[in-house]
Design a protein around this motif. Structure first.
Motif, PDB file in Angstrom:
ATOM      1  N   VAL A  70      -8.926   5.553  -0.688  1.00  0.00           N
ATOM      2  CA  VAL A  70      -9.158   4.171  -0.271  1.00  0.00           C
ATOM      3  C   VAL A  70      -7.823   3.475  -0.007  1.00  0.00           C
ATOM      4  CG1 VAL A  70     -10.236   1.979  -0.877  1.00  0.00           C
ATOM      5  CG2 VAL A  70     -11.277   4.131  -1.621  1.00  0.00           C
ATOM      6  N   VAL A  71      -6.832   3.733  -0.875  1.00  0.00           N
ATOM      7  CA  VAL A  71      -5.505   3.155  -0.662  1.00  0.00           C
ATOM      8  C   VAL A  71      -4.935   3.616   0.677  1.00  0.00           C
ATOM      9  CG1 VAL A  71      -3.132   3.047  -1.530  1.00  0.00           C
ATOM     10  CG2 VAL A  71      -5.044   2.943  -3.131  1.00  0.00           C
ATOM     11  N   MET A  72      -5.156   4.899   1.008  1.00  0.00           N
ATOM     12  CA  MET A  72      -4.664   5.407   2.292  1.00  0.00           C
ATOM     13  C   MET A  72      -5.337   4.691   3.461  1.00  0.00           C
ATOM     14  SD  MET A  72      -2.636   7.412   3.937  1.00  0.00           S
ATOM     15  CE  MET A  72      -2.109   8.929   3.129  1.00  0.00           C
ATOM     16  N   VAL A 123       4.709  14.844  -0.556  1.00  0.00           N
ATOM     17  CA  VAL A 123       5.783  15.338   0.314  1.00  0.00           C
ATOM     18  C   VAL A 123       5.546  14.871   1.755  1.00  0.00           C
ATOM     19  CG1 VAL A 123       6.829  17.399   1.310  1.00  0.00           C
ATOM     20  CG2 VAL A 123       6.363  17.306  -1.136  1.00  0.00           C
ATOM     21  N   GLY A 124       4.296  14.974   2.214  1.00  0.00           N
ATOM     22  CA  GLY A 124       3.972  14.527   3.569  1.00  0.00           C
ATOM     23  C   GLY A 124       4.201  13.040   3.757  1.00  0.00           C
ATOM     24  N   VAL A 125       3.742  12.242   2.804  1.00  0.00           N
ATOM     25  CA  VAL A 125       3.924  10.781   2.894  1.00  0.00           C
ATOM     26  C   VAL A 125       5.408  10.421   2.853  1.00  0.00           C
ATOM     27  CG1 VAL A 125       3.525   8.607   1.669  1.00  0.00           C
ATOM     28  CG2 VAL A 125       1.654  10.238   1.946  1.00  0.00           C
ATOM     29  N   ALA A 126       6.159  11.083   1.975  1.00  0.00           N
ATOM     30  CA  ALA A 126       7.592  10.796   1.866  1.00  0.00           C
ATOM     31  C   ALA A 126       8.326  11.172   3.150  1.00  0.00           C
ATOM     32  CB  ALA A 126       8.188  11.541   0.676  1.00  0.00           C
ATOM     33  N   TYR A 127       7.924  12.279   3.783  1.00  0.00           N
ATOM     34  CA  TYR A 127       8.597  12.671   5.012  1.00  0.00           C
ATOM     35  C   TYR A 127       8.267  11.699   6.147  1.00  0.00           C
ATOM     36  CZ  TYR A 127      10.936  15.697   8.330  1.00  0.00           C
ATOM     37  OH  TYR A 127      11.814  16.192   9.263  1.00  0.00           O
ATOM     38  N   ILE A 128       7.053  11.188   6.163  1.00  0.00           N
ATOM     39  CA  ILE A 128       6.721  10.134   7.136  1.00  0.00           C
ATOM     40  C   ILE A 128       7.631   8.931   6.908  1.00  0.00           C
ATOM     41  CG2 ILE A 128       4.957   8.472   7.835  1.00  0.00           C
ATOM     42  CD1 ILE A 128       2.864  10.620   7.189  1.00  0.00           C
ATOM     43  N   GLY A 129       7.845   8.578   5.649  1.00  0.00           N
ATOM     44  CA  GLY A 129       8.750   7.480   5.335  1.00  0.00           C
ATOM     45  C   GLY A 129      10.163   7.746   5.825  1.00  0.00           C
ATOM     46  N   ARG A 130      10.576   8.996   5.717  1.00  0.00           N
ATOM     47  CA  ARG A 130      11.914   9.369   6.210  1.00  0.00           C
ATOM     48  C   ARG A 130      12.000   9.179   7.722  1.00  0.00           C
ATOM     49  NH1 ARG A 130      16.461   9.950   7.458  1.00  0.00           N
ATOM     50  NH2 ARG A 130      17.928  11.589   6.876  1.00  0.00           N
ATOM     51  N   THR A 154       0.830  -1.213   0.000  1.00  0.00           N
ATOM     52  CA  THR A 154       0.000   0.000   0.000  1.00  0.00           C
ATOM     53  C   THR A 154       0.859   1.255   0.000  1.00  0.00           C
ATOM     54  OG1 THR A 154      -0.179  -0.033   2.429  1.00  0.00           O
ATOM     55  CG2 THR A 154      -1.892  -1.172   1.180  1.00  0.00           C
ATOM     56  N   ILE A 155       2.012   1.207   0.663  1.00  0.00           N
ATOM     57  CA  ILE A 155       2.922   2.356   0.615  1.00  0.00           C
ATOM     58  C   ILE A 155       3.394   2.587  -0.816  1.00  0.00           C
ATOM     59  CG2 ILE A 155       5.182   3.222   1.328  1.00  0.00           C
ATOM     60  CD1 ILE A 155       4.820   1.774   3.962  1.00  0.00           C
ATOM     61  N   TYR A 156       3.794   1.512  -1.483  1.00  0.00           N
ATOM     62  CA  TYR A 156       4.252   1.630  -2.871  1.00  0.00           C
ATOM     63  C   TYR A 156       3.158   2.225  -3.758  1.00  0.00           C
ATOM     64  CZ  TYR A 156       8.065  -1.544  -1.520  1.00  0.00           C
ATOM     65  OH  TYR A 156       9.151  -2.130  -0.924  1.00  0.00           O
ATOM     66  N   LEU A 157       1.939   1.730  -3.604  1.00  0.00           N
ATOM     67  CA  LEU A 157       0.836   2.232  -4.429  1.00  0.00           C
ATOM     68  C   LEU A 157       0.531   3.693  -4.111  1.00  0.00           C
ATOM     69  CD1 LEU A 157      -1.562  -0.859  -4.322  1.00  0.00           C
ATOM     70  CD2 LEU A 157      -0.115  -0.123  -6.230  1.00  0.00           C
ATOM     71  N   MET A 158       0.661   4.080  -2.854  1.00  0.00           N
ATOM     72  CA  MET A 158       0.387   5.456  -2.482  1.00  0.00           C
ATOM     73  C   MET A 158       1.436   6.401  -3.064  1.00  0.00           C
ATOM     74  SD  MET A 158      -1.393   7.779  -1.030  1.00  0.00           S
ATOM     75  CE  MET A 158      -2.612   6.659  -0.321  1.00  0.00           C
ATOM     76  N   VAL A 159       2.704   6.070  -2.879  1.00  0.00           N
ATOM     77  CA  VAL A 159       3.779   6.932  -3.385  1.00  0.00           C
ATOM     78  C   VAL A 159       3.738   7.005  -4.908  1.00  0.00           C
ATOM     79  CG1 VAL A 159       6.283   7.190  -3.576  1.00  0.00           C
ATOM     80  CG2 VAL A 159       5.254   6.557  -1.388  1.00  0.00           C
ATOM     81  N   GLY A 160       3.632   5.860  -5.561  1.00  0.00           N
ATOM     82  CA  GLY A 160       3.566   5.864  -7.023  1.00  0.00           C
ATOM     83  C   GLY A 160       2.316   6.530  -7.542  1.00  0.00           C
ATOM     84  N   GLY A 161       1.172   6.268  -6.883  1.00  0.00           N
ATOM     85  CA  GLY A 161      -0.081   6.875  -7.320  1.00  0.00           C
ATOM     86  C   GLY A 161      -0.074   8.384  -7.183  1.00  0.00           C
ATOM     87  N   LEU A 162       0.438   8.895  -6.082  1.00  0.00           N
ATOM     88  CA  LEU A 162       0.521  10.345  -5.899  1.00  0.00           C
ATOM     89  C   LEU A 162       1.450  10.980  -6.931  1.00  0.00           C
ATOM     90  CD1 LEU A 162       0.649  10.666  -2.008  1.00  0.00           C
ATOM     91  CD2 LEU A 162      -1.106  11.612  -3.521  1.00  0.00           C
ATOM     92  N   THR A 163       2.553  10.299  -7.211  1.00  0.00           N
ATOM     93  CA  THR A 163       3.489  10.827  -8.211  1.00  0.00           C
ATOM     94  C   THR A 163       2.828  10.926  -9.585  1.00  0.00           C
ATOM     95  OG1 THR A 163       5.352   9.851  -7.008  1.00  0.00           O
ATOM     96  CG2 THR A 163       5.734  10.504  -9.291  1.00  0.00           C
ATOM     97  N   LEU A 164       2.133   9.865  -9.994  1.00  0.00           N
ATOM     98  CA  LEU A 164       1.473   9.876 -11.302  1.00  0.00           C
ATOM     99  C   LEU A 164       0.310  10.860 -11.336  1.00  0.00           C
ATOM    100  CD1 LEU A 164       1.418   6.088 -12.240  1.00  0.00           C
ATOM    101  CD2 LEU A 164       2.943   7.869 -13.093  1.00  0.00           C
TER     102      LEU A 164
END
Length: 366
Positions: free
Chosen positions: A71-73, A142-149, A32-42
């Motif tokens: 829903v992914v979130m 940006v928010g999701v990526a910073y959480i990942g950081r 789900t993380i992968y789908l969220m990051v990739g989906g937001l980017t696209l």
């Protein structure tokens, strides 16, 4: 280096059971993380390119993704709780300590997540209004990526008991985010960049099974093929990088371990299969490349989680923490009830994911 005193309360089930549950739930969470990051980017990229023309397939595809991401979130959040709880049970003496040392940032995750979640709904509403929303998707990313950081830092810091005391002396309030560990950035970039390969597999599924407009599905299929193909190769590169920066003692222990030795080769093989199915989808339409890519993405993610588990166990073992040496008093009645509910929950999640994949998406108005 001493760890905090062992909790006198024994584990209610064997260590191996907690680890199996942790690996399964963490693999699902990572997907789900992968789908969220990739989906937001696209969503941000596609919508930016068509922000002045809402009648194109590219805008339709960006709007379709914008409506799926809330829903992914939901999956991301709910699937993230079980592996965190299992990790706290198994590694609490290390994980609680590292969480306290970056406490201000760790607590900030709640607010960052709420903000990113809110932006997803605002973006979906603007998609309904056929307006530009790319900047909202970008801010959410940006928010999701910073959480990942923050997570990458915490889950690396828990493996470094030798620096805990100095960090506490530097800031007892936890207002610090260490950047001196050479393994933190590689594991962070592994999570972020592998997202494109898994998102490509997800797009292939949506292109084949959804009821979106034909032009939108065709566009998603093309992008999904290239993302899965090239992204699979990229994930191999960053996976090798993340492995190469581990201490020599850990890499040697991984290579000689009866279970973890095959996790890295298994990941590389599954990532290569994902790439192959992605490129196959450029030539062959239908369910075979879509299902193949999705299956390879799941297996590659599972292999990566197992390799990650091995790195954690063997790093902690080298520093005096043996996760397998913990008191256990099994309560099998409770365990069986939990497992029945767990399997039922996975079934419901799978059914909901199937419904989401077949959703019609956003109809484009004339």
């Amino acid at each position: 280096m001493p760890f905090p005193t062992l909790d006198p309360i024994p584990l209610p089930a064997p260590v191996w059971l907690f680890k199996v549950l942790h690996i399964i739930t963490l693999a699902l969470h990572f997907l789900t993380i992968y789908l969220m990051v990739g989906g937001l980017t696209l969503a941000a990229l596609w919508n930016f390119r068509t922000r002045n023309d809402a009648d194109t397939p590219l805008y339709g595809a960006s709007a379709d993704i914008a409506h799926r991401l809330p829903v992914v979130m939901t999956y991301l959040v709910n699937l993230g709780i079980p592996p965190l709880l299992f990790a706290q049970v198994l590694y609490g003496r290390a994980l609680y300590t590292s969480s306290i040392l970056i406490g201000a940032y760790w607590l900030a995750v709640i607010f960052l997540l709420s903000g990113a979640y809110y932006l997803l709904y605002v973006a979906a509403r603007r998609a309904d209004q056929r307006r530009a929303f790319w900047y909202l998707s970008l801010l959410s990313l940006v928010g999701v990526a910073y959480i990942g950081r923050i997570y990458a830092t915490n889950l690396t810091l828990m493996l470094r008991p030798e620096v805990w005391l100095d960090l506490y002396r530097a800031s007892a309030l936890g207002a610090q985010l260490p950047t001196d560990d050479p393994t933190t950035l590689p594991r962070f970039f592994f999570m972020m960049l592998t997202s494109f390969a898994v998102t490509g597999a997800g797009l292939l599924l949506v292109a084949h099974y959804s009821h979106a407009d034909a032009a939108v599905r065709s566009l998603m299929g093309r992008w999904g093929s290239w993302l899965a193909g090239l992204g699979g190769l990229l994930s191999i590169a960053v996976g090798v990088w993340a492995h190469s920066v581990q201490p020599e003692i850990v890499k040697t222990a991984l290579a000689n371990h009866h279970l973890y030795a095959w996790s890295l080769p298994g990941f590389l093989l599954c990532a290569a299969l994902l790439s192959a199915f992605g490129f196959l989808a450029l030539k062959m339409k239908g369910w075979i490349p879509a299902i193949g890519a999705a299956g390879a993405a799941f297996l590659a993610t599972t292999m990566a989680v197992i390799a990650r588990d091995g790195i954690r166990d063997l790093t902690l073992l080298a520093k005096g923490f043996d996760v397998w040496q913990q008191p256990v008093v099994s309560n099998w009645q409770v365990v069986v009830i939990f497992l029945v509910l767990f399997v039922a929950g996975l079934g419901v999640i799978g059914w909901m994911a199937y419904v989401l994949a077949k959703a019609k998406g956003v109809a484009r108005h004339a």
